[in-house]
Design an enzyme around this catalytic site. Structure first.
Site, PDB file in Angstrom:
ATOM      1  N   ASP A   8       0.787  -1.245   0.000  1.00 50.08           N
ATOM      2  CA  ASP A   8       0.000   0.000   0.000  1.00 50.08           C
ATOM      3  C   ASP A   8       0.819   1.295   0.000  1.00 50.08           C
ATOM      4  O   ASP A   8       0.528   2.216   0.783  1.00 50.08           O
ATOM      5  CB  ASP A   8      -0.946   0.018   1.208  1.00 50.08           C
ATOM      6  N   ASP A  46      -4.626  -0.663  -1.677  1.00 46.98           N
ATOM      7  CA  ASP A  46      -5.893  -0.465  -0.995  1.00 46.98           C
ATOM      8  C   ASP A  46      -6.857   0.144  -2.013  1.00 46.98           C
ATOM      9  O   ASP A  46      -6.508   1.138  -2.666  1.00 46.98           O
ATOM     10  CB  ASP A  46      -5.670   0.489   0.185  1.00 46.98           C
ATOM     11  N   HIS A  48     -10.745   0.983  -2.092  1.00 44.45           N
ATOM     12  CA  HIS A  48     -12.076   1.025  -1.485  1.00 44.45           C
ATOM     13  C   HIS A  48     -13.112   1.664  -2.402  1.00 44.45           C
ATOM     14  O   HIS A  48     -12.822   2.687  -3.037  1.00 44.45           O
ATOM     15  CB  HIS A  48     -12.050   1.850  -0.193  1.00 44.45           C
ATOM     16  N   HIS A  52     -17.243   3.091   1.884  1.00 45.42           N
ATOM     17  CA  HIS A  52     -16.817   1.825   2.494  1.00 45.42           C
ATOM     18  C   HIS A  52     -17.164   1.796   3.980  1.00 45.42           C
ATOM     19  O   HIS A  52     -17.106   2.823   4.663  1.00 45.42           O
ATOM     20  CB  HIS A  52     -15.311   1.625   2.298  1.00 45.42           C
ATOM     21  N   HIS A  81     -10.472   7.137   2.425  1.00 46.10           N
ATOM     22  CA  HIS A  81      -9.139   7.069   1.819  1.00 46.10           C
ATOM     23  C   HIS A  81      -9.099   5.992   0.736  1.00 46.10           C
ATOM     24  O   HIS A  81      -9.909   5.069   0.734  1.00 46.10           O
ATOM     25  CB  HIS A  81      -8.077   6.762   2.885  1.00 46.10           C
ATOM     26  N   LYS A 106      -7.030  -4.783  -2.761  1.00 49.17           N
ATOM     27  CA  LYS A 106      -7.736  -5.314  -1.594  1.00 49.17           C
ATOM     28  C   LYS A 106      -8.614  -4.228  -0.991  1.00 49.17           C
ATOM     29  O   LYS A 106      -8.434  -3.043  -1.276  1.00 49.17           O
ATOM     30  CB  LYS A 106      -6.742  -5.854  -0.561  1.00 49.17           C
ATOM     31  N   CYS A 151      -1.449  -2.804   7.995  1.00 45.90           N
ATOM     32  CA  CYS A 151      -1.452  -3.697   6.831  1.00 45.90           C
ATOM     33  C   CYS A 151      -0.168  -4.525   6.705  1.00 45.90           C
ATOM     34  O   CYS A 151      -0.221  -5.696   6.330  1.00 45.90           O
ATOM     35  CB  CYS A 151      -1.744  -2.911   5.565  1.00 45.90           C
TER      36      CYS A 151
END
Length: 197
Positions: A8, A46, A48, A52, A81, A106, A151
């Protein structure tokens, strides 16, 4: 066979981003230097959807860094974010993407967060990374990126649980430190037999 897993390294986790990790952009140069030393390079991203369930904005009366109970367990709430397609979700512009064999997105399921590169936060739904690494004959992983105590930590713990030989390079990762999370992550990784350099 070894893999470098870069967690990330995205604009929203770097200075000026929506969920900036202190000194987050300092990981980019060392990660770029490391890439040529591994049989495979995997980048996670990441990713989203807007709205989310891990965003504090979706829970009236809650603030970023509050915790709530979700069906899969406790969940820290975050500022909005890494929303799909935004500049914040893009990789840091100085990160070298060319050596990446795989870019794994993810956190794209609206109702569950995903810290680990291996599993969603229910610790059961796989991302597919384990199968990919095994198909490549990889048994050793080195983790870098953002953030050390979330993470990177969860990815390292899952990798160790899955039987990989795991190293975390502290020079190429940075943490957030929410309520002592840095020290807790370090201790848990040591207990799991993860090499911390």
């Amino acid at each position: 066979m070894s893999a470098l897993i870069v967690i990330d390294v995205q604009n929203d986790f770097c200075p000026g981003g929506a969920l900036a990790v202190p000194d987050g952009d300092a990981v980019v140069a060392p990660i770029n230097e490391l890439m040529s030393g591994f049989d495979a390079v995997i980048l996670t991203q990441d990713w989203h959807p807007a709205g989310h369930s891990s965003f504090a904005s979706q829970h009236p009366g809650k603030e970023p860094l509050d915790s709530i109970e979700m069906p899969y367990g406790p969940q820290v709430l975050w500022p909005d974010h890494c929303i799909q397609g935004t500049r914040g979700a893009a990789f840091h512009p100085a990160l070298n993407l060319d050596p990446a064999d795989l870019i794994l997105r993810k956190g794209y399921r609206r109702d569950i967060d995903s810290y680990s590169a291996f599993f969603e936060n229910d610790h059961a739904t796989p991302t597919g990374l384990d199968s990919y690494l095994r198909s490549r004959g990889i048994d050793t992983v080195t983790l870098t990126g953002l953030a050390y105590d979330f993470c990177v930590f969860y990815s390292a713990i899952d990798a160790a649980r899955l039987g990989y030989d795991v190293t975390v390079l502290s020079a190429a990762t940075r943490g957030i430190d929410v309520g002592g999370s840095l020290a807790a992550a370090r201790s848990a990784m040591q207990e799991a037999g993860i090499e911390l350099i």
